[in-house]
Design an enzyme around this catalytic site. Structure first.
Site: not given
Ligand code: RB5
Length: 151
Positions: A7, A66, A64, A97, A132
């Site tokens: 993203d 996180t 993304c 695994h 596994h």
């Molecule tokens: C975007 O601001 C953020 O929410 C997205 O990149 C991600 O971290 C969502 O899990």
């Protein structure tokens, strides 16, 4: 062939990883996003997950902010086992695994050099099968709605 997608929060990391993989002669198919304009992570998650689930690409990398949202979205596609990692050990074990087929990371969590180490750890090993396999098969049954074992 590795499918890659992100993203808007992770375009920079995607470009860094794509260039680095291509320098190592790894074929990469880029499903975007390509800029910093807001791009909802489920869109690229779905494109990459579909490419992996349908066999167009062997593996996928999704990024993304996180790594969390994009991994949750990818895991909704049948046949996908996506892992969200911020260190190499879990990435490696997730392949050995859990037979993960998509690696997710957060561009706001890991720097590009750590991300490369995580990718390297994940690509360097294979699924071990054996004990596994039984567990991964159970996950597949949960997905199919045919899991009826009570632990
Ligand atoms: C975007 O601001 C953020 O929410 C997205 O990149 C991600 O971290 C969502 O899990």
């Amino acid at each position: 062939m590795i499918a890659i997608g992100c993203d808007h929060a992770a375009t920079c990391l995607k470009e860094a990883l794509k260039t680095w993989l291509q320098e190592q002669k790894v074929d990469v198919l880029d499903f975007g996003t390509f800029g910093t304009a807001k791009a909802d992570y489920p869109v690229s998650a779905y494109k990459v997950a579909k490419a992996v689930a349908e066999g167009q690409c062997e593996k996928g990398i999704l990024l993304c902010g996180t790594g969390v949202g994009i991994s949750i979205a990818a895991n909704k596609v049948k046949g996908i086992r996506a892992v969200c990692c911020s260190e190499p050990y879990s990435a490696q074990l997730s392949k050995m695994h859990n037979d993960t087929n998509i690696l997710c990371m957060g561009a706001r969590v890991v720097g590009s050099e750590l991300a490369k180490m995580i990718v390297m750890a994940w690509l360097a090993v294979d699924f071990e099968g054996g004990r596994h396999k039984k567990r991964v098969d159970m996950i597949t049954k949960i997905e199919a709605g045919t899991f009826d074992e009570i632990a």
